[in-house]
Scaffold this motif. Structure first.
Motif, mmCIF file in Angstrom:
data_model
loop_
_atom_site.group_PDB
_atom_site.id
_atom_site.type_symbol
_atom_site.label_atom_id
_atom_site.label_comp_id
_atom_site.label_asym_id
_atom_site.label_seq_id
_atom_site.Cartn_x
_atom_site.Cartn_y
_atom_site.Cartn_z
ATOM 1 N N ALA A 297 -5.212 14.054 1.394
ATOM 2 C CA ALA A 297 -4.634 13.893 0.054
ATOM 3 C C ALA A 297 -5.355 12.767 -0.680
ATOM 4 C CB ALA A 297 -3.138 13.610 0.173
ATOM 5 N N PRO A 298 -6.639 12.957 -0.994
ATOM 6 C CA PRO A 298 -7.382 11.863 -1.634
ATOM 7 C C PRO A 298 -6.870 11.585 -3.048
ATOM 8 C CG PRO A 298 -8.672 13.870 -1.664
ATOM 9 C CD PRO A 298 -7.420 14.188 -0.907
ATOM 10 N N LEU A 299 -7.370 10.539 -3.621
ATOM 11 C CA LEU A 299 -6.930 10.165 -4.977
ATOM 12 C C LEU A 299 -7.226 11.274 -5.976
ATOM 13 C CD1 LEU A 299 -8.116 6.476 -5.197
ATOM 14 C CD2 LEU A 299 -5.776 7.283 -5.245
ATOM 15 N N PRO A 300 -6.341 11.466 -6.977
ATOM 16 C CA PRO A 300 -6.620 12.481 -7.987
ATOM 17 C C PRO A 300 -7.876 12.085 -8.748
ATOM 18 C CG PRO A 300 -4.731 11.130 -8.643
ATOM 19 C CD PRO A 300 -5.128 10.704 -7.269
ATOM 20 N N GLY B 255 0.834 -1.202 0.000
ATOM 21 C CA GLY B 255 0.000 0.000 0.000
ATOM 22 C C GLY B 255 0.868 1.250 0.000
ATOM 23 N N ALA B 256 0.230 2.398 -0.186
ATOM 24 C CA ALA B 256 1.006 3.651 -0.178
ATOM 25 C C ALA B 256 0.170 4.745 0.461
ATOM 26 C CB ALA B 256 1.380 4.041 -1.595
ATOM 27 N N SER B 257 0.834 5.542 1.259
ATOM 28 C CA SER B 257 0.152 6.636 1.941
ATOM 29 C C SER B 257 0.513 7.949 1.233
ATOM 30 C CB SER B 257 0.629 6.631 3.393
ATOM 31 O OG SER B 257 0.089 7.705 4.081
ATOM 32 N N PRO B 258 -0.503 8.687 0.733
ATOM 33 C CA PRO B 258 -0.214 9.920 -0.012
ATOM 34 C C PRO B 258 -0.061 11.138 0.911
ATOM 35 C CG PRO B 258 -2.553 9.454 -0.091
ATOM 36 C CD PRO B 258 -1.946 8.392 0.771
#
Ligand SMILES: Cc1cc2nc3c(=O)[nH]c(=O)nc-3n(C[C@H](O)[C@H](O)[C@H](O)COP(=O)(O)OP(=O)(O)OC[C@H]3O[C@@H](n4cnc5c(N)ncnc54)[C@H](O)[C@@H]3O)c2cc1C
Length: 396
Positions: free
Chosen positions: A289-292, A226-229
């Motif tokens: 920082a939600p998904l673009p 996973g990745a945290s933005p």
């Protein structure tokens, strides 16, 4: 899979192509050279220079500007330290971090005793900007490391001699080598589909034809990471207004978990510039920082800038009563995958000798995971694994 013709492998001096010139890719090349790898090494980087998430924003038109908008420091919290640390310090590329650290609680008070996991252990920063870390690593690698910037590797192809060809978006050849290292997850992780609209992660598309169980396991482990933005709000405070920023009792302010929830900020960095101006970077939390694509780009960005600006004003109120950001040129930078989330890629999956593919990066599990330390260590470890895999004939 269509095989591309390529030169036969020279076992005495195999060539290596490394995708990604962040800390891990640069550390790999430096360590390989220092351990005696004689073959050609090329680095392929989609950005404008080496650094990756430990980059410094600079401007040709503003030579005194430097702004660390990703990792501001390197913390080493396990021993022994990475082998490249001492030469980086001796070469003047790194220096001990000397700025004041502070942490904020949910009431807006500074609390004693840092618990921020990113500021544990011995702290260092790039001397003159965090990008000096990668510049130093490339320098330690010596002459003969070919750095190709502005080069996004979009496709991979196997050559008839078991090597690799790197291709751009039009499937034109960028370069090739006997061995391939991926120092980022983009070419393996499904994230590339959402982020760039690719139909499939390029390495995953090749798996069935490669029939390499080790590579299949590594690719599956990477795809599961996973990745945290984060968003970073970048401000450039003109000298006339910078004095109050310079007088703040911290250079790096971390937010306790409850404070992060309250303000949507995780850290604030104060970076005084040589000419009296002050660069300020405020990192959002992952939640901010939600998904673009979820909000209209320009409108959403402006709203986020406003949100982060007013959070900053509220937090700094005890020290800066009226926050004047009129001429601070606010900019928003998005880090879609700022920090990988565990468990990461196990060290015994970092090298897949049958396919001549290796992986390094902060996504590799072990000491320093998800930090600059982990990126550095993973590059060093993969260098040792690569040399061991080449057997007794490998450079000493
Ligand atoms: C906002 C923020 C704050 C942080 N704060 C800290 C901190 O305080 N302390 C700390 O230790 N760490 C911190 N980190 C994490 C740290 O930056 C990373 O752990 C480290 O820089 C990772 O290095 P890397 O080489 O593994 O990956 P990266 O830096 O991501 O390097 C990979 C490189 O590969 C390139 N690339 C990927 N795919 C391709 C392709 N197909 N073609 C060409 N190029 C490609 C990318 O452009 C990138 O430059 C922070 C990160 C962010 C974003």
């Amino acid at each position: 899979m269509e095989l591309k013709p390529g030169p036969p492998l020279d076992p005495a001096a195999p060539s290596l192509a490394v995708i990604g010139a962040g800390v891990a890719g640069c550390a790999l090349t430096a360590r390989l050279r220092r351990l005696g790898w004689r073959g050609p090494i090329s680095l392929w980087e989609s950005g404008r220079g080496a650094g990756g998430r430990a980059s410094t924003r600079r401007s040709r038109h503003d030579p005194l500007l430097r702004l660390d908008h990703g990792a501001p420091l390197l913390s080493i919290d396990s021993s022994p330290p990475p082998a490249l640390l001492a030469p980086l310090l001796a070469g003047g590329w790194l220096e001990p971090w000397s700025g004041e650290l502070a942490q904020l609680d949910r009431e807006g008070r500074l609390i004693a005793g840092a618990t921020d996991p990113l500021t544990r252990g011995d702290l260092y920063r790039g001397k003159g900007g965090m990008d000096q870390l990668c510049r130093g690593l490339l320098e330690l690698g010596g002459a003969g490391i070919e750095l190709n910037v502005n080069s996004l590797v979009r496709h991979l192809a196997r050559t008839t001699h078991g090597g690799w060809e790197l291709q751009d978006e039009r499937q034109q050849r960028l370069g090739g080598a006997d061995w391939l290292v991926l120092s980022g997850t983009l070419l393996v992780h499904p994230r590339c589909q959402a982020l760039l609209g690719w139909s499939e992660p390029p390495l995953q598309a090749l798996l069935s034809s490669l029939t390499d169980p080790q590579l299949e396991r590594a690719a599956a482990a990477i795809a599961a990471i996973g990745a945290s933005p984060r968003h970073a709000l970048l401000l450039l405070i003109p000298s006339a207004a910078a004095e109050q920023w310079r007088l703040l009792p911290f250079r790096l302010l971390s937010f306790e978990e409850a404070a992060q929830k309250r303000w949507g900020l995780s850290r604030v960095l104060i970076q005084p510039l040589a000419d009296g101006r002050c660069a300020v970077v405020a990192h959002s939390t992952a939640e901010l920082a939600p998904l673009p694509g979820l909000i209209p780009a320009a409108e959403g960005q402006q709203a986020l800038i406003e949100e982060l600006r007013s959070a900053l004003a509220a937090v700094l109120k005890p020290w800066i009563t009226t926050l004047d950001l009129e001429n601070a040129e606010p900019q928003l930078m998005r880090w879609g995958a700022a920090f990988p989330e565990g468990p990461g890629l196990a060290s015994d999956l970092m090298l897949c000798p049958q396919s001549r593919v290796g992986f390094c990066g902060d996504f590799c599990s072990g000491a320093g995971f998800a930090r600059v330390e982990g990126a550095l260590r993973s590059g060093e470890l993969l260098a040792e694994q690569l040399l061991a895999a080449l057997g007794p004939g490998a450079p000493a």
